[in-house]
Design a protein around this motif. Structure first.
Motif, PDB file in Angstrom:
ATOM      1  N   MET A  55       0.292 -31.867 118.793  1.00 46.53           N
ATOM      2  CA  MET A  55       0.560 -31.379 117.428  1.00 46.53           C
ATOM      3  C   MET A  55      -0.200 -32.206 116.394  1.00 46.53           C
ATOM      4  O   MET A  55      -0.774 -31.659 115.450  1.00 46.53           O
ATOM      5  N   ARG A  56      -0.220 -33.526 116.571  1.00 47.76           N
ATOM      6  CA  ARG A  56      -0.972 -34.379 115.644  1.00 47.76           C
ATOM      7  C   ARG A  56      -2.462 -34.046 115.685  1.00 47.76           C
ATOM      8  O   ARG A  56      -3.123 -33.982 114.652  1.00 47.76           O
ATOM      9  N   ALA A  57      -2.986 -33.812 116.883  1.00 46.89           N
ATOM     10  CA  ALA A  57      -4.399 -33.467 117.020  1.00 46.89           C
ATOM     11  C   ALA A  57      -4.699 -32.129 116.347  1.00 46.89           C
ATOM     12  O   ALA A  57      -5.730 -31.982 115.680  1.00 46.89           O
ATOM     13  N   ARG A  58      -3.797 -31.166 116.502  1.00 49.45           N
ATOM     14  CA  ARG A  58      -3.982 -29.865 115.847  1.00 49.45           C
ATOM     15  C   ARG A  58      -3.961 -30.008 114.332  1.00 49.45           C
ATOM     16  O   ARG A  58      -4.773 -29.399 113.627  1.00 49.45           O
ATOM     17  N   GLU A  59      -2.998 -30.786 113.851  1.00 46.56           N
ATOM     18  CA  GLU A  59      -2.892 -30.990 112.402  1.00 46.56           C
ATOM     19  C   GLU A  59      -4.145 -31.670 111.863  1.00 46.56           C
ATOM     20  O   GLU A  59      -4.654 -31.293 110.802  1.00 46.56           O
ATOM     21  N   GLU A  60      -4.631 -32.654 112.591  1.00 44.54           N
ATOM     22  CA  GLU A  60      -5.859 -33.349 112.176  1.00 44.54           C
ATOM     23  C   GLU A  60      -7.045 -32.388 112.199  1.00 44.54           C
ATOM     24  O   GLU A  60      -7.872 -32.371 111.279  1.00 44.54           O
ATOM     25  N   SER A  61      -7.117 -31.567 113.224  1.00 46.95           N
ATOM     26  CA  SER A  61      -8.196 -30.595 113.336  1.00 46.95           C
ATOM     27  C   SER A  61      -8.139 -29.603 112.174  1.00 46.95           C
ATOM     28  O   SER A  61      -9.167 -29.283 111.569  1.00 46.95           O
ATOM     29  N   ASP A  62      -6.953 -29.134 111.856  1.00 50.14           N
ATOM     30  CA  ASP A  62      -6.808 -28.202 110.737  1.00 50.14           C
ATOM     31  C   ASP A  62      -7.144 -28.875 109.406  1.00 50.14           C
ATOM     32  O   ASP A  62      -7.740 -28.246 108.522  1.00 50.14           O
ATOM     33  N   ARG A  63      -6.778 -30.136 109.266  1.00 44.84           N
ATOM     34  CA  ARG A  63      -7.093 -30.874 108.045  1.00 44.84           C
ATOM     35  C   ARG A  63      -8.611 -30.991 107.872  1.00 44.84           C
ATOM     36  O   ARG A  63      -9.150 -30.761 106.785  1.00 44.84           O
ATOM     37  N   ILE A  64      -9.300 -31.294 108.955  1.00 42.78           N
ATOM     38  CA  ILE A  64     -10.768 -31.405 108.912  1.00 42.78           C
ATOM     39  C   ILE A  64     -11.388 -30.055 108.540  1.00 42.78           C
ATOM     40  O   ILE A  64     -12.303 -29.975 107.729  1.00 42.78           O
ATOM     41  N   LYS A  65     -10.860 -28.980 109.120  1.00 41.68           N
ATOM     42  CA  LYS A  65     -11.362 -27.636 108.802  1.00 41.68           C
ATOM     43  C   LYS A  65     -11.152 -27.325 107.320  1.00 41.68           C
ATOM     44  O   LYS A  65     -12.054 -26.815 106.643  1.00 41.68           O
ATOM     45  N   ASP A  66      -9.963 -27.650 106.817  1.00 44.86           N
ATOM     46  CA  ASP A  66      -9.679 -27.384 105.400  1.00 44.86           C
ATOM     47  C   ASP A  66     -10.618 -28.176 104.490  1.00 44.86           C
ATOM     48  O   ASP A  66     -11.087 -27.650 103.467  1.00 44.86           O
ATOM     49  N   GLU A  67     -10.879 -29.416 104.888  1.00 47.17           N
ATOM     50  CA  GLU A  67     -11.837 -30.222 104.111  1.00 47.17           C
ATOM     51  C   GLU A  67     -13.223 -29.561 104.140  1.00 47.17           C
ATOM     52  O   GLU A  67     -13.914 -29.496 103.117  1.00 47.17           O
ATOM     53  N   GLY A  68     -13.616 -29.072 105.302  1.00 46.86           N
ATOM     54  CA  GLY A  68     -14.902 -28.384 105.433  1.00 46.86           C
ATOM     55  C   GLY A  68     -14.948 -27.130 104.575  1.00 46.86           C
ATOM     56  O   GLY A  68     -15.956 -26.851 103.918  1.00 46.86           O
ATOM     57  N   ASN A  69     -13.842 -26.397 104.549  1.00 44.69           N
ATOM     58  CA  ASN A  69     -13.783 -25.185 103.727  1.00 44.69           C
ATOM     59  C   ASN A  69     -13.921 -25.517 102.242  1.00 44.69           C
ATOM     60  O   ASN A  69     -14.620 -24.820 101.501  1.00 44.69           O
ATOM     61  N   LYS A  70     -13.247 -26.574 101.813  1.00 43.40           N
ATOM     62  CA  LYS A  70     -13.351 -26.988 100.408  1.00 43.40           C
ATOM     63  C   LYS A  70     -14.782 -27.394 100.059  1.00 43.40           C
ATOM     64  O   LYS A  70     -15.295 -27.044  98.993  1.00 43.40           O
ATOM     65  N   LEU A  71     -15.395 -28.135 100.969  1.00 43.22           N
ATOM     66  CA  LEU A  71     -16.785 -28.551 100.739  1.00 43.22           C
ATOM     67  C   LEU A  71     -17.716 -27.334 100.696  1.00 43.22           C
ATOM     68  O   LEU A  71     -18.652 -27.276  99.887  1.00 43.22           O
ATOM     69  N   ASP A  76     -21.336 -27.821  98.955  1.00 41.47           N
ATOM     70  CA  ASP A  76     -21.843 -28.977  99.689  1.00 41.47           C
ATOM     71  C   ASP A  76     -21.946 -28.595 101.169  1.00 41.47           C
ATOM     72  O   ASP A  76     -21.107 -28.964 101.991  1.00 41.47           O
ATOM     73  N   TYR A  77     -23.004 -27.850 101.494  1.00 34.83           N
ATOM     74  CA  TYR A  77     -23.147 -27.276 102.830  1.00 34.83           C
ATOM     75  C   TYR A  77     -23.330 -28.324 103.924  1.00 34.83           C
ATOM     76  O   TYR A  77     -22.783 -28.174 105.019  1.00 34.83           O
ATOM     77  N   GLU A  78     -24.084 -29.360 103.626  1.00 34.87           N
ATOM     78  CA  GLU A  78     -24.326 -30.402 104.643  1.00 34.87           C
ATOM     79  C   GLU A  78     -23.010 -31.088 105.037  1.00 34.87           C
ATOM     80  O   GLU A  78     -22.741 -31.285 106.222  1.00 34.87           O
ATOM     81  N   SER A  79     -22.198 -31.450 104.044  1.00 38.14           N
ATOM     82  CA  SER A  79     -20.912 -32.106 104.334  1.00 38.14           C
ATOM     83  C   SER A  79     -19.969 -31.146 105.045  1.00 38.14           C
ATOM     84  O   SER A  79     -19.210 -31.554 105.935  1.00 38.14           O
ATOM     85  N   ALA A  80     -19.990 -29.879 104.655  1.00 38.82           N
ATOM     86  CA  ALA A  80     -19.139 -28.881 105.305  1.00 38.82           C
ATOM     87  C   ALA A  80     -19.517 -28.746 106.778  1.00 38.82           C
ATOM     88  O   ALA A  80     -18.647 -28.711 107.653  1.00 38.82           O
ATOM     89  N   ILE A  81     -20.820 -28.678 107.048  1.00 33.83           N
ATOM     90  CA  ILE A  81     -21.282 -28.584 108.434  1.00 33.83           C
ATOM     91  C   ILE A  81     -20.844 -29.817 109.227  1.00 33.83           C
ATOM     92  O   ILE A  81     -20.420 -29.714 110.385  1.00 33.83           O
ATOM     93  N   THR A  82     -20.922 -30.977 108.593  1.00 36.19           N
ATOM     94  CA  THR A  82     -20.491 -32.214 109.254  1.00 36.19           C
ATOM     95  C   THR A  82     -19.006 -32.128 109.624  1.00 36.19           C
ATOM     96  O   THR A  82     -18.614 -32.504 110.731  1.00 36.19           O
ATOM     97  N   LYS A  83     -18.182 -31.632 108.707  1.00 39.00           N
ATOM     98  CA  LYS A  83     -16.738 -31.488 108.983  1.00 39.00           C
ATOM     99  C   LYS A  83     -16.498 -30.485 110.105  1.00 39.00           C
ATOM    100  O   LYS A  83     -15.713 -30.738 111.021  1.00 39.00           O
ATOM    101  N   TYR A  84     -17.182 -29.333 110.029  1.00 42.15           N
ATOM    102  CA  TYR A  84     -16.999 -28.322 111.071  1.00 42.15           C
ATOM    103  C   TYR A  84     -17.442 -28.850 112.435  1.00 42.15           C
ATOM    104  O   TYR A  84     -16.788 -28.607 113.456  1.00 42.15           O
ATOM    105  N   THR A  85     -18.530 -29.589 112.441  1.00 38.17           N
ATOM    106  CA  THR A  85     -19.021 -30.181 113.687  1.00 38.17           C
ATOM    107  C   THR A  85     -18.003 -31.180 114.232  1.00 38.17           C
ATOM    108  O   THR A  85     -17.723 -31.218 115.439  1.00 38.17           O
ATOM    109  N   ARG A  86     -17.445 -31.960 113.345  1.00 44.57           N
ATOM    110  CA  ARG A  86     -16.433 -32.946 113.757  1.00 44.57           C
ATOM    111  C   ARG A  86     -15.225 -32.236 114.357  1.00 44.57           C
ATOM    112  O   ARG A  86     -14.662 -32.683 115.368  1.00 44.57           O
TER     113      ARG A  86
END
Length: 100
Positions: A55-71, A76-86
């Protein structure tokens, strides 16, 4: 030894020994059951810990995705791609990760 001594032994064997064996068997059964319950409790705890980790891993994964979506929304496409890749690196088996 007298015949009477052997007769008393036979009575003991026939009556008291069977009772002692039954008591021992019941005691052994209870002990085995307690060990089994303890092992089950330990396994349940491991499962719960693993579920919490997932559950923690899923929440972290979703948080990273949300950060990527905001970027991405901010342009900020480069940072978004970095988040999605992560996110993909953290959770490569989750198909929804490839949709972003």
């Amino acid at each position: 030894k007298t015949y009477q001594d052997y007769g008393q032994w036979d009575k003991f064997v026939a009556k008291d020994l069977d009772k002692m064996i039954e008591e021992f068997d019941e005691s052994d059964r209870q002990e085995q059951e307690e060990k089994h319950r303890a092992k089950l409790a330990e396994e349940r705890k491991k499962i719960e810990e693993k579920e919490q980790e997932i559950m923690r891993a899923r929440e972290e994964s979703d948080r990273i995705k949300d950060e990527g979506n905001k970027l991405l929304m901010a342009g900020d496409y480069e940072s978004a791609i970095t988040k999605y890749t992560r996110r993909l690196e953290r959770n490569p088996k989750k198909a929804i990760s490839f949709a972003n």
